[in-house]
Design a protein around this motif. Structure first.
Motif, PDB file in Angstrom:
ATOM      1  N   THR A  44     112.258  93.168  60.245  1.00 53.54           N
ATOM      2  CA  THR A  44     111.032  93.756  59.703  1.00 53.54           C
ATOM      3  C   THR A  44     111.321  94.684  58.516  1.00 53.54           C
ATOM      4  O   THR A  44     110.460  95.447  58.110  1.00 53.54           O
ATOM      5  N   ARG A  74     113.421 102.596  50.006  1.00 50.98           N
ATOM      6  CA  ARG A  74     112.049 102.615  50.538  1.00 50.98           C
ATOM      7  C   ARG A  74     111.752 101.543  51.587  1.00 50.98           C
ATOM      8  O   ARG A  74     110.799 100.761  51.432  1.00 50.98           O
ATOM      9  N   PRO A  76     110.157 100.333  55.126  1.00 50.54           N
ATOM     10  CA  PRO A  76     108.961 100.849  55.787  1.00 50.54           C
ATOM     11  C   PRO A  76     109.289 101.902  56.855  1.00 50.54           C
ATOM     12  O   PRO A  76     108.478 102.785  57.135  1.00 50.54           O
ATOM     13  N   ASP A 107     107.075 107.798  51.264  1.00 53.27           N
ATOM     14  CA  ASP A 107     106.220 106.996  52.143  1.00 53.27           C
ATOM     15  C   ASP A 107     107.048 106.069  53.046  1.00 53.27           C
ATOM     16  O   ASP A 107     106.739 104.898  53.234  1.00 53.27           O
ATOM     17  N   VAL A 108     108.131 106.627  53.577  1.00 60.33           N
ATOM     18  CA  VAL A 108     109.018 105.925  54.506  1.00 60.33           C
ATOM     19  C   VAL A 108     108.873 106.581  55.873  1.00 60.33           C
ATOM     20  O   VAL A 108     109.012 107.800  55.997  1.00 60.33           O
ATOM     21  N   LEU A 146     103.766 102.646  63.532  1.00 57.23           N
ATOM     22  CA  LEU A 146     103.932 103.494  62.359  1.00 57.23           C
ATOM     23  C   LEU A 146     102.805 104.410  62.231  1.00 57.23           C
ATOM     24  O   LEU A 146     101.915 104.789  62.217  1.00 57.23           O
TER      25      LEU A 146
END
Length: 146
Positions: A44, A74, A76, A107-108, A146
């Motif tokens: 993923t 970066r 996810p 934004d991780v 997440l």
């Protein structure tokens, strides 16, 4: 049988054998484990960074470099596996905190997995356990939403 020791006379300096106490400034004869860093990516695209050894000021550089590079890519999600970390000092904690801030800015998603008892104690004493997303295993960290 050791000879009987007597107290020094008044105004006479007491002497302590040099072998009685270890010198805190002398290098330990015990070899320090190097910090081993292993990174991988999942199907993923999540990144897992496994650390093993002492996460302290003397061996911090490999972890700092790996975590910086992973955040820069970066993914996810970035999971730091702390299951084999034997010791973590304030510089190691600072690295984890700074990596968390950098991950949020990029934004991780950022999670700590399987902290050893020693690391968990440090996180609890510093209240950092309330700042990090902690998970009992890498699999649990990867599976959490997440």
């Amino acid at each position: 049988m050791p000879a009987e020791q007597t107290m020094p006379a008044e105004n006479e300096p007491a002497t302590v054998p040099t072998t009685a106490f270890p010198d805190p400034f002398q290098a330990s004869s015990r070899p320090r484990p190097d910090l081993v860093v292993h990174t991988r990516h999942t199907d993923t695209r999540a990144a897992v960074c496994a650390l093993a050894g002492d996460l302290d000021i003397e061996g911090l550089e490999p972890a700092r470099n790996a975590l910086h590079d992973l955040v820069a890519r970066r993914p996810p999600l970035l999971v730091v596996d702390l299951g084999l970390v034997d010791f973590c000092d304030s510089s190691g904690l600072n690295l984890l905190l700074r990596t968390r801030v950098a991950a949020i800015a990029a934004d991780v998603g950022f999670r700590l997995a399987a902290p050893s008892a020693t690391v968990l104690r440090l996180l609890e004493l510093t209240c950092a356990d309330s700042v990090f997303s902690l998970h009992p295993s890498v699999d649990a960290a990867l599976a959490a939403p997440l």
